[in-house]
Design a protein around this motif. Structure first.
Motif, PDB file in Angstrom:
ATOM      1  N   MET A  72     -50.004  18.010  -9.768  1.00  0.00           N
ATOM      2  CA  MET A  72     -49.786  17.752 -11.197  1.00  0.00           C
ATOM      3  C   MET A  72     -49.292  16.325 -11.375  1.00  0.00           C
ATOM      4  O   MET A  72     -48.275  15.939 -10.801  1.00  0.00           O
ATOM      5  N   VAL A  73     -50.019  15.551 -12.191  1.00  0.00           N
ATOM      6  CA  VAL A  73     -49.646  14.154 -12.439  1.00  0.00           C
ATOM      7  C   VAL A  73     -49.299  14.008 -13.914  1.00  0.00           C
ATOM      8  O   VAL A  73     -50.089  14.377 -14.795  1.00  0.00           O
ATOM      9  N   SER A  74     -48.114  13.483 -14.225  1.00  0.00           N
ATOM     10  CA  SER A  74     -47.677  13.308 -15.607  1.00  0.00           C
ATOM     11  C   SER A  74     -47.937  11.884 -16.074  1.00  0.00           C
ATOM     12  O   SER A  74     -47.818  10.931 -15.308  1.00  0.00           O
ATOM     13  N   ALA A  75     -48.283  11.769 -17.350  1.00  0.00           N
ATOM     14  CA  ALA A  75     -48.507  10.449 -17.937  1.00  0.00           C
ATOM     15  C   ALA A  75     -47.167   9.772 -18.198  1.00  0.00           C
ATOM     16  O   ALA A  75     -46.123  10.416 -18.296  1.00  0.00           O
ATOM     17  N   ALA A  76     -47.198   8.441 -18.305  1.00  0.00           N
ATOM     18  CA  ALA A  76     -45.987   7.694 -18.636  1.00  0.00           C
ATOM     19  C   ALA A  76     -45.560   8.029 -20.054  1.00  0.00           C
ATOM     20  O   ALA A  76     -46.395   8.163 -20.955  1.00  0.00           O
ATOM     21  N   PRO A  77     -44.268   8.199 -20.288  1.00  0.00           N
ATOM     22  CA  PRO A  77     -43.831   8.566 -21.639  1.00  0.00           C
ATOM     23  C   PRO A  77     -43.966   7.433 -22.642  1.00  0.00           C
ATOM     24  O   PRO A  77     -43.898   6.254 -22.293  1.00  0.00           O
ATOM     25  N   VAL A  78     -44.178   7.825 -23.896  1.00  0.00           N
ATOM     26  CA  VAL A  78     -44.139   6.895 -25.027  1.00  0.00           C
ATOM     27  C   VAL A  78     -42.766   7.049 -25.658  1.00  0.00           C
ATOM     28  O   VAL A  78     -42.305   8.166 -25.903  1.00  0.00           O
ATOM     29  N   ARG A  79     -42.084   5.939 -25.922  1.00  0.00           N
ATOM     30  CA  ARG A  79     -40.706   5.993 -26.407  1.00  0.00           C
ATOM     31  C   ARG A  79     -40.588   5.400 -27.806  1.00  0.00           C
ATOM     32  O   ARG A  79     -41.137   4.336 -28.096  1.00  0.00           O
ATOM     33  N   LEU A  80     -39.832   6.075 -28.643  1.00  0.00           N
ATOM     34  CA  LEU A  80     -39.567   5.583 -29.992  1.00  0.00           C
ATOM     35  C   LEU A  80     -38.909   4.213 -29.950  1.00  0.00           C
ATOM     36  O   LEU A  80     -39.224   3.335 -30.758  1.00  0.00           O
ATOM     37  N   ALA A  81     -38.023   4.001 -28.986  1.00  0.00           N
ATOM     38  CA  ALA A  81     -37.296   2.726 -28.903  1.00  0.00           C
ATOM     39  C   ALA A  81     -38.223   1.558 -28.619  1.00  0.00           C
ATOM     40  O   ALA A  81     -37.863   0.401 -28.882  1.00  0.00           O
ATOM     41  N   ASP A  82     -39.416   1.833 -28.101  1.00  0.00           N
ATOM     42  CA  ASP A  82     -40.350   0.761 -27.754  1.00  0.00           C
ATOM     43  C   ASP A  82     -41.297   0.393 -28.903  1.00  0.00           C
ATOM     44  O   ASP A  82     -42.176  -0.454 -28.726  1.00  0.00           O
ATOM     45  N   TYR A  83     -41.136   1.033 -30.057  1.00  0.00           N
ATOM     46  CA  TYR A  83     -42.082   0.770 -31.156  1.00  0.00           C
ATOM     47  C   TYR A  83     -42.049  -0.691 -31.575  1.00  0.00           C
ATOM     48  O   TYR A  83     -40.985  -1.292 -31.729  1.00  0.00           O
ATOM     49  N   SER A  84     -43.232  -1.232 -31.790  1.00  0.00           N
ATOM     50  CA  SER A  84     -43.370  -2.549 -32.424  1.00  0.00           C
ATOM     51  C   SER A  84     -44.659  -2.533 -33.228  1.00  0.00           C
ATOM     52  O   SER A  84     -45.623  -1.840 -32.864  1.00  0.00           O
ATOM     53  N   PRO A  85     -44.725  -3.249 -34.338  1.00  0.00           N
ATOM     54  CA  PRO A  85     -45.932  -3.260 -35.159  1.00  0.00           C
ATOM     55  C   PRO A  85     -47.132  -3.799 -34.377  1.00  0.00           C
ATOM     56  O   PRO A  85     -46.982  -4.630 -33.465  1.00  0.00           O
ATOM     57  N   TRP A  86     -48.308  -3.326 -34.727  1.00  0.00           N
ATOM     58  CA  TRP A  86     -49.527  -3.847 -34.116  1.00  0.00           C
ATOM     59  C   TRP A  86     -49.709  -5.302 -34.561  1.00  0.00           C
ATOM     60  O   TRP A  86     -49.489  -5.613 -35.740  1.00  0.00           O
ATOM     61  N   PRO A  87     -50.084  -6.203 -33.657  1.00  0.00           N
ATOM     62  CA  PRO A  87     -50.096  -7.628 -34.016  1.00  0.00           C
ATOM     63  C   PRO A  87     -51.312  -8.081 -34.828  1.00  0.00           C
ATOM     64  O   PRO A  87     -51.577  -9.278 -34.896  1.00  0.00           O
ATOM     65  N   PHE A  88     -52.025  -7.145 -35.421  1.00  0.00           N
ATOM     66  CA  PHE A  88     -53.157  -7.476 -36.289  1.00  0.00           C
ATOM     67  C   PHE A  88     -53.105  -6.592 -37.519  1.00  0.00           C
ATOM     68  O   PHE A  88     -52.564  -5.491 -37.488  1.00  0.00           O
ATOM     69  N   ALA A  89     -53.678  -7.084 -38.609  1.00  0.00           N
ATOM     70  CA  ALA A  89     -53.957  -6.243 -39.768  1.00  0.00           C
ATOM     71  C   ALA A  89     -55.441  -5.880 -39.724  1.00  0.00           C
ATOM     72  O   ALA A  89     -56.268  -6.652 -39.217  1.00  0.00           O
ATOM     73  N   LEU A  90     -55.761  -4.708 -40.243  1.00  0.00           N
ATOM     74  CA  LEU A  90     -57.147  -4.227 -40.238  1.00  0.00           C
ATOM     75  C   LEU A  90     -57.464  -3.697 -41.630  1.00  0.00           C
ATOM     76  O   LEU A  90     -57.522  -2.493 -41.868  1.00  0.00           O
TER      77      LEU A  90
ATOM     78  N   ALA B 290     -37.348  11.520 -29.119  1.00  0.00           N
ATOM     79  CA  ALA B 290     -37.132  10.144 -28.658  1.00  0.00           C
ATOM     80  C   ALA B 290     -38.290   9.654 -27.803  1.00  0.00           C
ATOM     81  O   ALA B 290     -38.505   8.447 -27.689  1.00  0.00           O
ATOM     82  N   GLU B 291     -39.044  10.600 -27.180  1.00  0.00           N
ATOM     83  CA  GLU B 291     -40.180  10.209 -26.365  1.00  0.00           C
ATOM     84  C   GLU B 291     -41.125  11.392 -26.203  1.00  0.00           C
ATOM     85  O   GLU B 291     -40.758  12.542 -26.463  1.00  0.00           O
ATOM     86  N   TYR B 292     -42.345  11.105 -25.805  1.00  0.00           N
ATOM     87  CA  TYR B 292     -43.328  12.151 -25.500  1.00  0.00           C
ATOM     88  C   TYR B 292     -44.336  11.592 -24.511  1.00  0.00           C
ATOM     89  O   TYR B 292     -44.467  10.376 -24.352  1.00  0.00           O
ATOM     90  N   GLN B 293     -45.054  12.496 -23.860  1.00  0.00           N
ATOM     91  CA  GLN B 293     -46.164  12.102 -22.996  1.00  0.00           C
ATOM     92  C   GLN B 293     -47.497  12.402 -23.668  1.00  0.00           C
ATOM     93  O   GLN B 293     -48.411  11.596 -23.615  1.00  0.00           O
ATOM     94  N   ALA B 294     -47.613  13.575 -24.302  1.00  0.00           N
ATOM     95  CA  ALA B 294     -48.813  13.937 -25.048  1.00  0.00           C
ATOM     96  C   ALA B 294     -48.365  14.392 -26.428  1.00  0.00           C
ATOM     97  O   ALA B 294     -47.702  15.419 -26.570  1.00  0.00           O
ATOM     98  N   ILE B 295     -48.714  13.630 -27.460  1.00  0.00           N
ATOM     99  CA  ILE B 295     -48.210  13.940 -28.794  1.00  0.00           C
ATOM    100  C   ILE B 295     -48.706  15.290 -29.281  1.00  0.00           C
ATOM    101  O   ILE B 295     -48.038  15.971 -30.068  1.00  0.00           O
ATOM    102  N   ASP B 296     -49.861  15.754 -28.796  1.00  0.00           N
ATOM    103  CA  ASP B 296     -50.379  17.057 -29.231  1.00  0.00           C
ATOM    104  C   ASP B 296     -49.400  18.182 -28.908  1.00  0.00           C
ATOM    105  O   ASP B 296     -49.434  19.237 -29.540  1.00  0.00           O
ATOM    106  N   ASN B 297     -48.518  17.980 -27.913  1.00  0.00           N
ATOM    107  CA  ASN B 297     -47.541  19.012 -27.560  1.00  0.00           C
ATOM    108  C   ASN B 297     -46.411  19.122 -28.574  1.00  0.00           C
ATOM    109  O   ASN B 297     -45.591  20.045 -28.483  1.00  0.00           O
ATOM    110  N   PHE B 298     -46.345  18.195 -29.518  1.00  0.00           N
ATOM    111  CA  PHE B 298     -45.239  18.216 -30.464  1.00  0.00           C
ATOM    112  C   PHE B 298     -45.651  18.703 -31.848  1.00  0.00           C
ATOM    113  O   PHE B 298     -44.934  18.503 -32.821  1.00  0.00           O
ATOM    114  N   TYR B 299     -46.791  19.376 -31.915  1.00  0.00           N
ATOM    115  CA  TYR B 299     -47.156  20.082 -33.147  1.00  0.00           C
ATOM    116  C   TYR B 299     -46.526  21.473 -33.054  1.00  0.00           C
ATOM    117  O   TYR B 299     -47.185  22.461 -32.761  1.00  0.00           O
ATOM    118  N   THR B 300     -45.224  21.517 -33.288  1.00  0.00           N
ATOM    119  CA  THR B 300     -44.421  22.686 -32.968  1.00  0.00           C
ATOM    120  C   THR B 300     -43.712  23.220 -34.204  1.00  0.00           C
ATOM    121  O   THR B 300     -43.671  22.578 -35.261  1.00  0.00           O
TER     122      THR B 300
END
Length: 867
Positions: free
Chosen positions: A1-19, A368-378
């Motif tokens: 079993m291999v886990s993905a690296a977590p995504v952390r709320l503290a690491d949020y930064s805006p995307w450097p482009f507008a679309l 504060a963090e997640y690996q797969a956001i689909d797991n947080f539809y709880t």
């Protein structure tokens, strides 16, 4: 079993482009689909490279400002397309990709469902369609052109308004859609295929005509009326209550069989699991009709609370979901019974979300963090998130809360917001009248960041001379994974005193925001201590520790004017009965008192208000009981429930048969009328049949072939736990009648899988190989495997065979549908609460899962289970 690296709320930064704008061209062909996207990009400064997400995309071409991008100038690895040196001024990036939706079993991105091409992009499915940042804070205005064969895809749908249609050569055609409102990629939707259209018209409060279109498979048209009427009721309610009006010229709903979720709120093109659209009284139960109305409303309400104002990032998921659940709960309460709706919501919360809060998958409303956001539809994100909104409403009152909502909408319309933005808007709007807020908003925000269900401990002292009841309250929250230190939360606690003739004085609202608080309530001097009606309307989502005598519970059950508190008193007595029986030491005194109280209720019933009585008589859920048992013994609880139901049927046979006579006149009434009588009928059949009443069993058997799905399913539930001929006849009749209707047949699969038979495991395996079982449909998987896990004697077999079987099935599902598999894996979340033998067997099953090759979704859940 291999886990993905977590995504952390503290690491949020805006995307450097507008679309600001996207032009998408989707060319649907028999073997593949070509997707050409044109992104209008504006650098915000400082970006050395442009990175876009892409999964399973075959690159055909990449152009920058019309020129081909050389191979050395970009890279595509690890699902990331990188343009190494993008221009520093606004530019256009055009990509052409080939995708294969025909072999996409994940049900994410673009896939085929029963010959229909459909999308599911929330949360991160759009990256399976074309290259894009695929994050919710990047909002764009979209123009989408869809081209396909008219023969195979006569219907071509996307977001917004259809602005042009083209007839092409070789029998092909195209439709172009334009959405004038900015939205993130997760709200993109596309449907192409052969569908039948049901059309209606809605005129908004301002007089705008909106075309409503419901798209279903051929033959399903007769089952669409309820969904269409529900949509119109939703639109009218949102205008009347929130002053929010629909903003486009058309609104489309599509029903598909293969869908991971219940429904999806894509802007103006809602895609629904067909189970939540197709219904009438013959094919759906009363509860399902109400559920459909609620989900239709939920997805429509998202047009403002989720679409016009969306989430800055996925950590803010409850910003849209918690708020919209609160809105759909309020909608149902306004249209039907507010008391029954509140009780049903609390029962669901206690049996699902409280259980989640107490287990290894516990997480805050705002993780504060997640690996797969689909797991947080709880249930924590949705239902607990809704309770947070409800507490704000309780603290502020309707008028001030609605001022806050108006502030939120005006302040953040067209943007991506955060939960802090929402709470601050509510506070600012409420404070416009100059009155003190009445609570600390910063402390209130702790609810979003702190996991676990708070425990409220209450001690009291009665002064008979003064007629005063003094309460001493303490709050604490147990440790949860990753959070051991807990801070006090803001708790709105509604309380009142209840005497033998009803409520004494006025209800009071205590706002508790520290570890301790006290409150004195005025009763009648010189009298006996009154009963305490605490947490009225379930004013805060907490567990209560309060010693209450049998007499006090009976007094509340008989005289409390708050329907929730009255129901809660009955539930407390029923829990005592069931837990005592499960321990092998029945409490005859409590049982006799409860039976007498129920007899009085049944004898007093003469028709009307049946739903109130039905919820009052319903037994507590298994999860509630398990939370009070240590160690948990599921078979003992199951046996106690069956024994108690049989005892109720024996002791209350006469009033139950009288009840059936009273309710019979309500059977043919069209929903929503008559549902109380039908609910009580099912309950009476269940109790009487368990007690051996042959006439009740025969009535139930006959109902399976009748015109009411509510009564048919109630009859099946009454007969299903027993080894009697009527059960097998009923199940066979139901199957023969509905075998060609997959949406309905799923109920048969679930009932068969959960039937407590000696060869239950073999029967479940046979169901998975049944010719009518669809292994690619999440509904079918949930029916069989969910039914199996509800089959207590089989799933919880002491030899661990049920656990090992379920682990095998989860691993198999994970290979084709990780989202469904990861949700199923949570069935093991309470393994550590069982006795030693079951605990060991379930842990072995978890380890068995962990040893395999798992998706990141399922690996994250399994890792949490093992910690």
């Amino acid at each position: 079993m291999v886990s993905a690296a977590p995504v952390r709320l503290a690491d949020y930064s805006p995307w450097p482009f507008a679309l600001p704008a996207i032009h998408l061209a989707v060319d649907i062909r028999p073997g593949d689909v070509l997707v050409t996207s044109r992104l209008d990009l504006e650098p915000r400064g400082g970006a050395e490279a442009l990175q876009l997400r892409g999964v399973d995309l075959e690159i055909c071409s990449i152009k920058l400002n019309g020129d081909d991008v050389a191979g050395d100038d970009y890279s595509y690895r690890d699902q990331l397309l990188t343009i190494h040196s993008p221009p520093s001024k606004p530019f256009v990036l055009e990509t052409c990709c080939r995708i294969d939706p025909y072999n996409n079993s994940s049900l994410e991105g673009l896939y085929v469902s029963g010959g229909l091409l459909s999308t599911q992009c929330e949360a991160e499915g759009f990256r399976r369609i074309t290259f894009h940042p695929d994050r919710p804070d990047v909002l764009s205005r979209w123009t989408v052109r869809i081209e396909a064969s008219r023969a195979s895809c006569p219907v071509l749908l996307s977001n917004g308004n259809a602005i042009s249609e083209e007839e092409l050569t070789d029998g092909r055609h195209a439709v172009t859609w334009k959405d004038p409102f900015p939205k993130p990629s997760y709200l993109f939707a596309l449907v192409a295929g052969e569908l039948r259209e049901i059309r209606d018209l809605y005129t908004t409060a301002s007089g705008r005509a909106v075309t409503l279109r419901l798209h279903v498979e051929e033959g399903d048209e007769p089952y669409s009326t309820h969904a269409m009427e529900s949509l119109k009721r939703s639109m009218a309610w949102d205008e009347q209550v929130y002053q929010l009006e629909y903003d486009l010229d058309e609104y489309n709903i599509v029903a598909v069989r293969h869908f991971n979720m219940g429904a999806m709120e894509n802007k103006s093109l809602n895609i629904f699991n067909s189970k939540l659209v197709l219904a009438d009284a013959e094919t759906a139960t009363d509860a399902e009709l109400e559920r459909i109305e609620s989900v239709i409303a939920h997805e429509y309400f998202h047009n403002w609370s989720g679409n016009r104002i969306t989430c800055r990032d996925w950590f803010q998921l409850s910003l849209k979901e918690g708020l919209t659940v609160f809105r759909d709960q309020s909608f149902t309460a306004d249209l039907h019974s507010a008391a029954v709706k509140r009780i049903e919501d609390v029962a669901m919360l206690r049996n699902t979300q409280f259980r989640e809060d107490a287990g290894p998958t516990a997480h805050p409303v705002k993780p504060a963090e997640y690996q797969a956001i689909d797991n947080f539809y709880t249930t924590t994100i949705y239902e607990k998130g809704a309770e947070l909104i409800r507490m704000l409403h309780t603290l502020l009152g309707q008028e001030r809360f609605m001022r806050g909502m108006a502030t939120y909408v005006s302040r953040f319309d067209g943007t991506a917001a955060t939960t802090e933005d929402f709470v601050q808007s509510i506070v600012d709007g409420a404070a416009q009248d100059g009155q003190p807020l009445g609570f600390d908003s910063e402390r209130f925000k702790r609810w979003y960041h702190q996991a676990g269900t708070p425990e409220l401990t209450v001690q009291r002292q009665w002064d008979a001379v003064k007629g005063e009841l003094t309460l001493e309250l303490r709050q604490s929250t147990p440790p949860t994974p990753g959070q051991t230190e807990k801070q006090p939360l803001v708790l709105p606690i509604a309380v009142a005193l209840v005497g033998e003739k009803g409520r004494i004085g006025e209800e009071q609202l205590l706002v508790m925001d520290g570890d301790q608080a006290s409150l004195t309530l005025q009763g009648d001097p010189g009298s006996a201590a009154p009963a305490l009606s605490l947490l009225r309307r379930f004013s805060a989502p907490v567990n209560v520790q309060l010693e209450q005598s049998l007499q006090e519970s009976l007094q509340l059950l008989a005289h409390d004017d708050d329907p929730f508190s009255r129901w809660d008193a009955g539930q407390r007595l029923a829990r005592q009965v069931l837990l005592a029986r499960a321990s092998g030491e029945p409490d005859a005194t409590v049982e006799a008192a409860l039976i007498q109280a129920l007899r009085q209720r049944l004898n007093a019933f003469d028709g009307g208000g049946g739903q109130d009585l039905a919820v009052l008589l319903a037994l507590p859920g298994t999860a509630e009981l398990e939370a009070l048992q240590n160690p948990v013994d599921p078979p003992a609880l199951y046996a106690a429930r069956r024994e108690w139901i049989a005892e109720l049927g024996r002791q209350l046979a006469d009033p139950l048969n009288q009840l059936l006579d009273v309710c019979r006149g309500e059977w043919p009434q069209a929903w929503p009328a008559g549902q109380g009588g039908r609910s009580l009928t099912g309950l009476a059949w269940s109790w009487l049949a368990a007690a051996g009443d042959a006439e009740a069993r025969n009535q139930a058997l006959e109902a399976v072939s009748g015109p009411s799905m509510t009564l048919a399913r109630a009859a099946l539930r009454a007969l299903q736990p027993m080894e009697v001929d009527e059960r097998d006849l009923a199940l066979d009749r139901f199957y023969q009648r509905w075998q060609d209707k997959p949406v309905i047949l799923d109920a048969w699969f679930a009932l068969e899988a959960s039937a407590p038979r000696t060869d239950g495991l073999q029967r479940v395996q046979a169901l998975l190989e049944h010719p009518r079982f669809d292994p690619l449909a999440p509904n079918s998987l949930r029916a069989v495997l969910g039914g199996f896990t509800a089959n207590v004697p089989v799933f919880h077999a002491i030899d661990g065979s049920g656990y090992r079987f379920m682990a095998d099935q989860i691993a198999a599902v994970d290979r084709r549908n990780p989202i469904t598999a990861s949700r199923m894996a949570k069935v093991f979340s309470r393994w550590s609460s069982y006795g030693v033998d079951r605990q060991s067997a379930m842990r072995q099953a978890i380890d068995q899962l962990a040893a395999g090759e798992l998706s990141s979704n399922t690996a994250e859940v399994v890792a949490m289970l093992r910690t």
